[in-house]
Every structure is written in C-alpha cells, then in structure tokens.
Design a protein around this motif. Structure first.
Motif, short mmCIF file in Angstrom:
data_model
loop_
_atom_site.label_atom_id
_atom_site.label_comp_id
_atom_site.label_asym_id
_atom_site.label_seq_id
_atom_site.Cartn_x
_atom_site.Cartn_y
_atom_site.Cartn_z
N ALA A 129 0.84 -1.20 0.00
CA ALA A 129 0.00 0.00 0.00
C ALA A 129 0.87 1.25 0.00
CB ALA A 129 -0.94 -0.01 1.20
N ASP A 130 1.95 1.25 0.77
CA ASP A 130 2.87 2.40 0.78
C ASP A 130 3.51 2.60 -0.58
OD1 ASP A 130 2.29 2.88 3.42
OD2 ASP A 130 4.13 1.96 4.21
N GLU A 131 3.90 1.49 -1.24
CA GLU A 131 4.49 1.59 -2.58
C GLU A 131 3.49 2.16 -3.58
OE1 GLU A 131 5.81 -2.35 -3.52
OE2 GLU A 131 7.45 -2.30 -2.07
N ARG A 132 2.25 1.66 -3.54
CA ARG A 132 1.23 2.18 -4.46
C ARG A 132 0.94 3.65 -4.19
NH1 ARG A 132 -1.47 -2.86 -3.37
NH2 ARG A 132 -2.82 -1.74 -1.93
N ARG A 133 0.91 4.04 -2.91
CA ARG A 133 0.68 5.43 -2.55
C ARG A 133 1.80 6.31 -3.10
NH1 ARG A 133 0.40 4.90 2.82
NH2 ARG A 133 -1.74 4.19 2.68
N ALA A 134 3.06 5.85 -2.98
CA ALA A 134 4.19 6.63 -3.50
C ALA A 134 4.12 6.74 -5.03
CB ALA A 134 5.50 5.98 -3.07
N GLU A 135 3.73 5.63 -5.70
CA GLU A 135 3.59 5.68 -7.17
C GLU A 135 2.50 6.66 -7.58
OE1 GLU A 135 2.82 1.68 -8.40
OE2 GLU A 135 4.85 1.00 -7.94
N ARG A 136 1.35 6.63 -6.90
CA ARG A 136 0.26 7.57 -7.23
C ARG A 136 0.69 9.01 -7.01
NH1 ARG A 136 -3.08 4.03 -4.28
NH2 ARG A 136 -3.10 5.50 -2.55
N LYS A 137 1.42 9.25 -5.91
CA LYS A 137 1.88 10.63 -5.63
C LYS A 137 2.83 11.10 -6.72
CE LYS A 137 3.85 13.38 -1.88
NZ LYS A 137 4.43 14.35 -2.72
N ALA A 138 3.74 10.21 -7.13
CA ALA A 138 4.68 10.59 -8.19
C ALA A 138 3.93 10.87 -9.50
CB ALA A 138 5.71 9.47 -8.38
N LYS A 139 2.94 10.03 -9.80
CA LYS A 139 2.17 10.22 -11.04
C LYS A 139 1.38 11.52 -10.98
CE LYS A 139 -0.53 7.22 -14.00
NZ LYS A 139 -1.27 5.97 -14.07
N HIS A 140 0.74 11.81 -9.83
CA HIS A 140 -0.02 13.05 -9.68
C HIS A 140 0.89 14.27 -9.76
CE1 HIS A 140 -3.35 10.66 -7.51
NE2 HIS A 140 -3.67 10.82 -8.79
N ASP A 141 2.08 14.16 -9.18
CA ASP A 141 3.03 15.28 -9.25
C ASP A 141 3.45 15.54 -10.69
OD1 ASP A 141 2.89 15.72 -6.56
OD2 ASP A 141 4.77 14.68 -6.07
N GLU A 142 3.66 14.48 -11.50
CA GLU A 142 4.01 14.66 -12.92
C GLU A 142 2.88 15.37 -13.67
OE1 GLU A 142 5.12 11.03 -14.89
OE2 GLU A 142 6.56 10.53 -13.34
N ILE A 143 1.65 14.96 -13.39
CA ILE A 143 0.50 15.58 -14.07
C ILE A 143 0.38 17.04 -13.66
CG2 ILE A 143 -2.04 15.57 -14.20
CD1 ILE A 143 -1.88 12.51 -13.96
N ARG A 144 0.55 17.33 -12.36
CA ARG A 144 0.50 18.74 -11.90
C ARG A 144 1.60 19.58 -12.53
NH1 ARG A 144 -0.44 16.34 -6.34
NH2 ARG A 144 -2.70 16.43 -6.10
N LYS A 145 2.79 18.98 -12.65
CA LYS A 145 3.91 19.70 -13.26
C LYS A 145 3.63 19.97 -14.74
CE LYS A 145 8.25 18.75 -11.95
NZ LYS A 145 9.52 18.01 -11.92
#
Length: 171
Positions: A137-153
């Motif tokens: 769950a922590d790994e998936r959460r980190a992947e989602r955060k990284a993906k959301h940060d890329e989209i925001r950028k």
C-alpha cells in the motif's frame, strides 16, 4: 532470663522425658489362635474366612489368596464388612479411573501446548501478511503521488522553482 532459670527449665524437661512412659507396639498373636473377625483383622498379616470362621496367615507369596485358602467372596482382609472380591474390584475401578484421569489430563495439556504453538504460528503469519500488505500500500501510494506530481507539473499546477518568474507568481 538468668542461668538458673534456664538450667531449671532444662532439668524439668529432662525429668519429664525420663519419667514419661514409652509406648510399645502391640504384640500380635499368631493368626491361628484368633477366634473373631475383629481380632483377626487387627493383625495385618491375617486373613479371615467366613466359610469356616478361621483366621489364617495371609499368603504373601500370592497377591490374591488362592481358593484353597478361602473363596474371594468369603475372605475378609483389613475390615470385616468388605469381602476381598469387592475390595479388589473397588481398587481396580479406582486405579482405572485414576489412570483415565491422568491420561485425559496429559492429552489436554499436550493439545493445549500444540494449540498455543499453532496459534502463535498463525499470529506470526497474520502479522507478516499485514506487514506485506502495508508495504505494498505504501508503494502504491508513493507511485500515485509521483504520477499526480508529474500531471500537476505538466499542467503547471505545481510551481516550478527553475522558472525565472516563479517568484512573481506567488505574490
């Protein structure tokens, strides 16, 4: 306490010990001279037979007296009101019940020990699985955060510190 009272009390104690009667164990008569069940069974080495009302020596070479001495249903040993046959059956039942109780207790203890070991093993497996699920769950959460940060950028929702005018956008 002074010395005279200590010596006096010791003298009285010794005088009492010396003058007191010593009890001697009762002297038992030979079994064949006894004529009643009560007097016969007062001696542990005697056996009373009701068929012919004779007190005889208990045959110590046998655990159970043979029929030539006296029938078991008519033999008395220890107490007059209980025949030897009933005594043997009662003791056998008592020993059987005792052995059964000990066996049940041992089985219960063994099952309890093995059950507690299996419960400990299951608890360990459960905690290991929970830890694995938490890590995924922590790994998936980190992947989602990284993906959301890329989209925001990509859409400029995250201020880029490399941009020269980023200072002015915050004001």
């Amino acid at each position: 306490m002074d010395k005279t009272s200590v010596f006096g009390s010791m003298f009285v104690f010794l005088l009492i010990c010396v003058t007191s009667e010593t009890t001697h164990p009762p002297v038992h008569k030979p079994c064949n001279t006894l004529t009643s069940c009560d007097t016969c069974l007062a001696n542990v080495s005697c056996l009373w037979c009701l068929t012919n009302n004779i007190c005889s020596e208990y045959p110590v070479s046998y655990v159970i007296p043979p029929a030539s001495v006296c029938k078991l249903s008519k033999a008395r040993w220890g107490v007059c009101w209980l025949n030897f046959e009933a005594l043997i059956i009662g003791l056998a039942v008592l020993c059987g019940a005792l052995l059964l109780a000990i066996t049940v207790c041992c089985c219960c203890c063994c099952c309890k020990c093995s059950r507690s070991r299996s419960v400990d093993h299951e608890a360990e497996q459960f905690s290991r699985r929970r830890e694995e699920i938490r890590q995924r769950a922590d790994e998936r959460r980190a992947e989602r955060k990284a993906k959301h940060d890329e989209i925001r950028k990509k859409y400029g929702l995250i201020p880029d510190s490399d941009h020269p005018y980023s200072k002015f956008e915050n004001e």
